[in-house]
Design an enzyme around this catalytic site. Sequence first.
Site, PDB file in Angstrom:
ATOM      1  N   LYS A  94       0.844  -1.205   0.000  1.00  0.00           N
ATOM      2  CA  LYS A  94       0.000   0.000   0.000  1.00  0.00           C
ATOM      3  C   LYS A  94       0.876   1.251   0.000  1.00  0.00           C
ATOM      4  CE  LYS A  94      -3.834  -2.479   2.047  1.00  0.00           C
ATOM      5  NZ  LYS A  94      -4.740  -2.755   3.174  1.00  0.00           N
TER       6      LYS A  94
ATOM      7  N   GLN B  38      -4.803  -1.376   9.371  1.00  0.00           N
ATOM      8  CA  GLN B  38      -4.701  -2.718   8.780  1.00  0.00           C
ATOM      9  C   GLN B  38      -5.321  -3.761   9.708  1.00  0.00           C
ATOM     10  OE1 GLN B  38      -3.733  -3.310   5.687  1.00  0.00           O
ATOM     11  NE2 GLN B  38      -3.860  -5.519   5.808  1.00  0.00           N
TER      12      GLN B  38
ATOM     13  N   ASP C  15     -11.081   2.821   3.470  1.00  0.00           N
ATOM     14  CA  ASP C  15     -11.335   1.374   3.352  1.00  0.00           C
ATOM     15  C   ASP C  15     -12.821   1.094   3.095  1.00  0.00           C
ATOM     16  OD1 ASP C  15      -9.313  -0.562   3.463  1.00  0.00           O
ATOM     17  OD2 ASP C  15      -8.935  -0.178   5.587  1.00  0.00           O
TER      18      ASP C  15
HETATM   19  N1  GUN Z   1      -6.779  -6.750   5.847  1.00  0.00           N
HETATM   20  C1  GUN Z   1      -7.002  -7.501   4.737  1.00  0.00           C
HETATM   21  N2  GUN Z   1      -7.543  -6.731   3.764  1.00  0.00           N
HETATM   22  C2  GUN Z   1      -7.658  -5.486   4.265  1.00  0.00           C
HETATM   23  C3  GUN Z   1      -8.130  -4.252   3.731  1.00  0.00           C
HETATM   24  O1  GUN Z   1      -8.588  -4.139   2.580  1.00  0.00           O
HETATM   25  N3  GUN Z   1      -8.062  -3.180   4.570  1.00  0.00           N
HETATM   26  C4  GUN Z   1      -7.593  -3.271   5.834  1.00  0.00           C
HETATM   27  N4  GUN Z   1      -7.589  -2.172   6.574  1.00  0.00           N
HETATM   28  N5  GUN Z   1      -7.151  -4.394   6.359  1.00  0.00           N
HETATM   29  C5  GUN Z   1      -7.186  -5.496   5.570  1.00  0.00           C
END
Ligand code: GUN
Length: 278
Positions: free
Chosen positions: A52, A96, A119
């Site tokens: 990311k 996350q 998100d």
């Molecule tokens: N953990 C697995 N996929 C995601 C996601 O798309 N966003 C976040 N914040 N955590 C995750």
Amino acid sequence: MAAVIDGKKISTELKDELKEKVAKLKEKGVEISLAVVQVGNDPASTVYVGNKKKACAYVGINSLSYELPESTSEEELLSLVQKLNHDPVVNGILVQLPLPNHIDENKIIQAISPAKDVDGFHPQSVGALSIGQKGFVSCTPAGIIELLKRSGITIEGKECVIVGRSNIVGKPMAMLMLRENATVTICHSRTKDLKEVTRRADILIVAIGKTKFITKDYVKEGAVIIDVGMNRDENNKLCGDVHYDDVFPKVSAITPVPGGVGPMTIAMLMNNCVQSVL
Ligand code: GUN
């Protein structure tokens, strides 16, 4: 012969478009910053968070890194989220998941300001999607819509079957397909005669976390297959929820794993960050 839907290529196209938009915004004095919060050091999360941040750098978005120890308390994390909510420099907040067991994920998600919820996990964002109002949309389902559209696959009027009912993928996916005028069915672990339902699908979207579960008996001739799974097979090789080699001769288009849905999730996160300043 099935078309392979190249998520890596399509995600790069999307990121290149965003890069141009971000550069134009910069000329006008608008900068975009994403706060990326990781608690503990789960190896998979570290890889996702790293990807990311890399995407942010590529597109021209500032990523602000918050790496907190596993021992961080719920109160400490809530107070960081509040600080980020009120920081005018921060446009998007990404915490996350999964979080350590002693922290209530729902509490944290609900603490994030819906205006910074890139998100799309906040109940307000989810509710807005359900009733067709403006708000951030969960990145994986939004990325799947983008993959289908950019591959020239018509959604309107199609029978779409989604296997999996998670809050992050299955449920928002159903809402988005409905918004695109598909006829939508959601299946899950208690569905009776799953094969009978999945065999109706013109577009079959699978997000169940079961290695190579969907074989050719589950799919209709000529169907489009979207595989959201990310698993390891008996040889430790990355693979999806769909048995790719088994279904390939029968379908019209399919996403590979890796290189299908995964890269689109991150590209859509970048898209949401850009949307946050528009
Ligand atoms: N953990 C697995 N996929 C995601 C996601 O798309 N966003 C976040 N914040 N955590 C995750």
